[in-house]
Design a protein around this motif. Structure first.
Motif, PDB file in Angstrom:
ATOM      1  N   ARG A  16    -115.362 -89.086 112.112  1.00  0.00           N
ATOM      2  CA  ARG A  16    -115.543 -88.392 112.466  1.00  0.00           C
ATOM      3  C   ARG A  16    -114.987 -87.642 113.533  1.00  0.00           C
ATOM      4  O   ARG A  16    -115.325 -89.198 114.715  1.00  0.00           O
ATOM      5  N   ILE A  17    -114.693 -86.831 113.329  1.00  0.00           N
ATOM      6  CA  ILE A  17    -113.666 -86.440 115.211  1.00  0.00           C
ATOM      7  C   ILE A  17    -114.962 -85.226 115.330  1.00  0.00           C
ATOM      8  O   ILE A  17    -115.124 -83.931 114.635  1.00  0.00           O
ATOM      9  N   THR A  18    -115.232 -85.697 116.758  1.00  0.00           N
ATOM     10  CA  THR A  18    -116.744 -84.827 117.258  1.00  0.00           C
ATOM     11  C   THR A  18    -116.122 -83.231 118.631  1.00  0.00           C
ATOM     12  O   THR A  18    -116.998 -82.649 118.699  1.00  0.00           O
ATOM     13  N   LYS A  19    -115.049 -83.374 118.189  1.00  0.00           N
ATOM     14  CA  LYS A  19    -114.664 -82.599 119.437  1.00  0.00           C
ATOM     15  C   LYS A  19    -112.968 -82.155 118.590  1.00  0.00           C
ATOM     16  O   LYS A  19    -112.400 -82.522 117.832  1.00  0.00           O
ATOM     17  N   LEU A  40    -114.415 -83.463 110.448  1.00  0.00           N
ATOM     18  CA  LEU A  40    -114.344 -82.287 111.989  1.00  0.00           C
ATOM     19  C   LEU A  40    -115.703 -81.431 112.226  1.00  0.00           C
ATOM     20  O   LEU A  40    -115.517 -80.881 111.240  1.00  0.00           O
ATOM     21  N   PHE A  84    -110.140 -81.071 117.964  1.00  0.00           N
ATOM     22  CA  PHE A  84    -108.344 -81.959 118.478  1.00  0.00           C
ATOM     23  C   PHE A  84    -106.656 -81.117 118.076  1.00  0.00           C
ATOM     24  O   PHE A  84    -107.175 -80.354 117.718  1.00  0.00           O
ATOM     25  N   LEU A 137    -111.872 -87.521 106.644  1.00  0.00           N
ATOM     26  CA  LEU A 137    -111.507 -86.936 108.122  1.00  0.00           C
ATOM     27  C   LEU A 137    -112.613 -86.429 108.164  1.00  0.00           C
ATOM     28  O   LEU A 137    -111.998 -85.100 107.745  1.00  0.00           O
TER      29      LEU A 137
END
Length: 157
Positions: free
Chosen positions: A5-8, A27, A10, A25
């Motif tokens: 998990r990417i919380t900002k 987002l 990208f 993945l």
């Protein structure tokens, strides 16, 4: 680890190749490709996914956004625009789809400006809008569709 998990947001400004390798993945915001950046997506594992997160309190943003002079190539994997469109293009660069599955809650691919669009394979779906929509105030050089399955609730292209 099969889930990342990417919380900002990208931000991609250079050349980035992403092999999903059967991973998911997620987002919280989006991939933002700009100013000469290039994003290439493939999936060596066969079941990899990129999903954005739908949150009723946040603005509706496409899963992947292309701006400036940026390019994107998709060879495989699944891109799910859960909150809005899967891919939004406002770029003087190119978008090439050679495989994979692209699904947007509204449109699969929303094109405002684009140099070249090439679709040879894959599936592109707009759940409540169009598979591929070209905004009527945008500029385009070439659109080549020679394969794949493109569909939407309103229309395919």
């Amino acid at each position: 680890m099969n889930y990342i998990r990417i919380t900002k947001t990208f931000l991609i400004k250079g050349d980035v190749s992403l092999c999903l390798n059967n991973k998911t993945l997620t987002l919280d915001h989006c991939f933002y490709v700009q100013n000469g950046g290039s994003l290439t997506i493939c999936d060596c594992g066969g079941n990899g996914k990129i999903n954005d997160v739908y949150d009723e309190t946040s603005s509706l943003t496409p899963c992947i956004q292309l701006y400036g002079d940026s390019d994107m190539t998709v060879y495989g994997g699944t891109i799910n625009g859960v909150s809005y469109d899967a891919i939004y293009c406002n770029t003087t660069g190119d978008l090439r789809i050679f495989g994979g599955k692209i699904t947007g809650r509204v449109d699969g691919i929303n094109i405002r400006n684009l140099n070249d669009l090439v679709v040879t394979s894959g599936a592109i779906t707009g759940t409540s809008g169009d598979g591929i929509i070209c905004e009527n105030s945008g500029t385009f050089r070439n659109i080549t569709i020679s394969g794949g399955n493109i569909e939407g609730k309103t229309c395919g292209v």
